[in-house]
Design an enzyme around this catalytic site. Structure first.
Site, PDB file in Angstrom:
ATOM      1  N   CYS A  55      65.895  57.864  40.429  1.00  0.00           N
ATOM      2  CA  CYS A  55      66.456  57.028  39.364  1.00  0.00           C
ATOM      3  C   CYS A  55      67.691  56.251  39.801  1.00  0.00           C
ATOM      4  O   CYS A  55      68.410  55.716  38.970  1.00  0.00           O
ATOM      5  CB  CYS A  55      66.787  57.906  38.161  1.00  0.00           C
ATOM      6  SG  CYS A  55      65.351  58.805  37.550  1.00  0.00           S
ATOM      7  N   CYS A  72      67.465  66.496  44.419  1.00  0.00           N
ATOM      8  CA  CYS A  72      67.300  67.244  43.174  1.00  0.00           C
ATOM      9  C   CYS A  72      67.269  68.753  43.424  1.00  0.00           C
ATOM     10  O   CYS A  72      66.542  69.205  44.306  1.00  0.00           O
ATOM     11  CB  CYS A  72      66.010  66.794  42.502  1.00  0.00           C
ATOM     12  SG  CYS A  72      65.782  67.437  40.834  1.00  0.00           S
TER      13      CYS A  72
END
EC number: 1.8.7.2
Length: 102
Positions: A55, A72
Protein backbone atom coordinates in the site's frame (compact mmCIF):
# COMPACT_ATOMS: atom_id res chain seq x y z
CA UNK A 1 -12.18 -14.91 -1.73
CA UNK A 2 -10.71 -16.20 -4.96
CA UNK A 3 -11.08 -19.81 -6.07
CA UNK A 4 -7.42 -20.62 -6.80
CA UNK A 5 -4.76 -19.66 -4.28
CA UNK A 6 -1.00 -19.45 -4.72
CA UNK A 7 1.16 -20.95 -1.99
CA UNK A 8 2.22 -17.44 -1.00
CA UNK A 9 -1.38 -16.27 -0.77
CA UNK A 10 -2.27 -19.23 1.45
CA UNK A 11 0.77 -18.48 3.64
CA UNK A 12 -0.16 -14.79 3.92
CA UNK A 13 -3.78 -15.67 4.75
CA UNK A 14 -2.65 -18.03 7.50
CA UNK A 15 -0.21 -15.42 8.81
CA UNK A 16 -2.90 -12.70 8.78
CA UNK A 17 -5.40 -14.83 10.69
CA UNK A 18 -2.82 -15.82 13.29
CA UNK A 19 -1.53 -12.26 13.68
CA UNK A 20 -5.04 -10.79 13.97
CA UNK A 21 -5.88 -13.20 16.77
CA UNK A 22 -2.57 -12.64 18.53
CA UNK A 23 -2.87 -8.84 18.42
CA UNK A 24 -6.64 -8.68 18.95
CA UNK A 25 -7.10 -6.87 15.66
CA UNK A 26 -9.76 -7.44 13.02
CA UNK A 27 -10.07 -7.47 9.25
CA UNK A 28 -11.83 -4.68 7.42
CA UNK A 29 -15.61 -4.93 7.21
CA UNK A 30 -15.11 -4.89 3.42
CA UNK A 31 -13.25 -8.18 2.91
CA UNK A 32 -12.39 -7.23 -0.68
CA UNK A 33 -9.86 -4.81 0.83
CA UNK A 34 -8.39 -7.62 2.90
CA UNK A 35 -8.14 -9.83 -0.18
CA UNK A 36 -6.39 -7.17 -2.25
CA UNK A 37 -3.87 -6.49 0.51
CA UNK A 38 -3.16 -10.21 0.95
CA UNK A 39 -2.71 -10.59 -2.81
CA UNK A 40 -0.21 -7.71 -2.79
CA UNK A 41 1.69 -9.16 0.16
CA UNK A 42 1.83 -12.57 -1.55
CA UNK A 43 3.04 -11.01 -4.80
CA UNK A 44 5.83 -9.17 -2.98
CA UNK A 45 6.72 -12.34 -1.09
CA UNK A 46 7.09 -14.15 -4.43
CA UNK A 47 9.01 -11.32 -6.12
CA UNK A 48 11.20 -10.08 -3.26
CA UNK A 49 11.20 -12.88 -0.71
CA UNK A 50 9.35 -10.83 1.92
CA UNK A 51 5.81 -9.52 2.38
CA UNK A 52 6.55 -5.86 1.69
CA UNK A 53 3.57 -3.59 2.36
CA UNK A 54 1.72 -3.25 -0.96
CA UNK A 55 0.00 0.00 0.00
CA UNK A 56 3.00 2.28 -0.25
CA UNK A 57 5.19 3.60 -3.07
CA UNK A 58 8.87 2.65 -3.02
CA UNK A 59 11.68 3.95 -5.18
CA UNK A 60 13.53 0.66 -4.66
CA UNK A 61 11.48 -2.27 -3.37
CA UNK A 62 14.51 -4.51 -2.88
CA UNK A 63 16.12 -1.88 -0.68
CA UNK A 64 12.92 -1.52 1.35
CA UNK A 65 12.68 -5.28 1.83
CA UNK A 66 16.26 -5.31 3.13
CA UNK A 67 15.51 -2.52 5.62
CA UNK A 68 12.53 -4.60 6.93
CA UNK A 69 10.68 -1.48 8.15
CA UNK A 70 7.70 -1.97 5.80
CA UNK A 71 7.70 -5.77 5.76
CA UNK A 72 4.40 -7.01 7.15
CA UNK A 73 3.77 -6.60 9.97
CA UNK A 74 5.45 -3.23 9.57
CA UNK A 75 7.03 -1.26 12.39
CA UNK A 76 4.03 1.07 12.85
CA UNK A 77 1.78 -1.98 13.21
CA UNK A 78 4.09 -3.74 15.64
CA UNK A 79 4.68 -0.63 17.74
CA UNK A 80 1.33 1.19 17.63
CA UNK A 81 -1.18 -1.13 15.91
CA UNK A 82 -1.35 1.27 12.94
CA UNK A 83 -1.86 -0.58 9.67
CA UNK A 84 -1.76 1.73 6.65
CA UNK A 85 -3.30 -1.02 4.48
CA UNK A 86 -6.29 -1.54 6.77
CA UNK A 87 -5.42 -5.23 7.03
CA UNK A 88 -5.23 -5.23 10.83
CA UNK A 89 -7.67 -2.88 12.54
CA UNK A 90 -8.35 -2.29 16.20
CA UNK A 91 -11.95 -2.87 17.23
CA UNK A 92 -12.52 0.86 17.75
CA UNK A 93 -11.69 1.59 14.09
CA UNK A 94 -14.85 2.51 12.19
CA UNK A 95 -13.85 0.18 9.33
CA UNK A 96 -13.11 -2.84 11.52
CA UNK A 97 -15.24 -5.88 10.96
CA UNK A 98 -15.78 -8.59 13.53
CA UNK A 99 -13.72 -11.28 11.84
CA UNK A 100 -10.25 -12.57 12.56
CA UNK A 101 -10.60 -15.39 10.05
CA UNK A 102 -11.17 -15.43 6.31
Amino acid sequence: MIESYSDSFVAMKKFAETYAKRTNTFFCNDLSITQIVLEGLAKHKDEYGAPLCPCRHYDDKSEEVASTYWNCPCVPMRERKECHCMLFLTKDNEFAGSSQTL
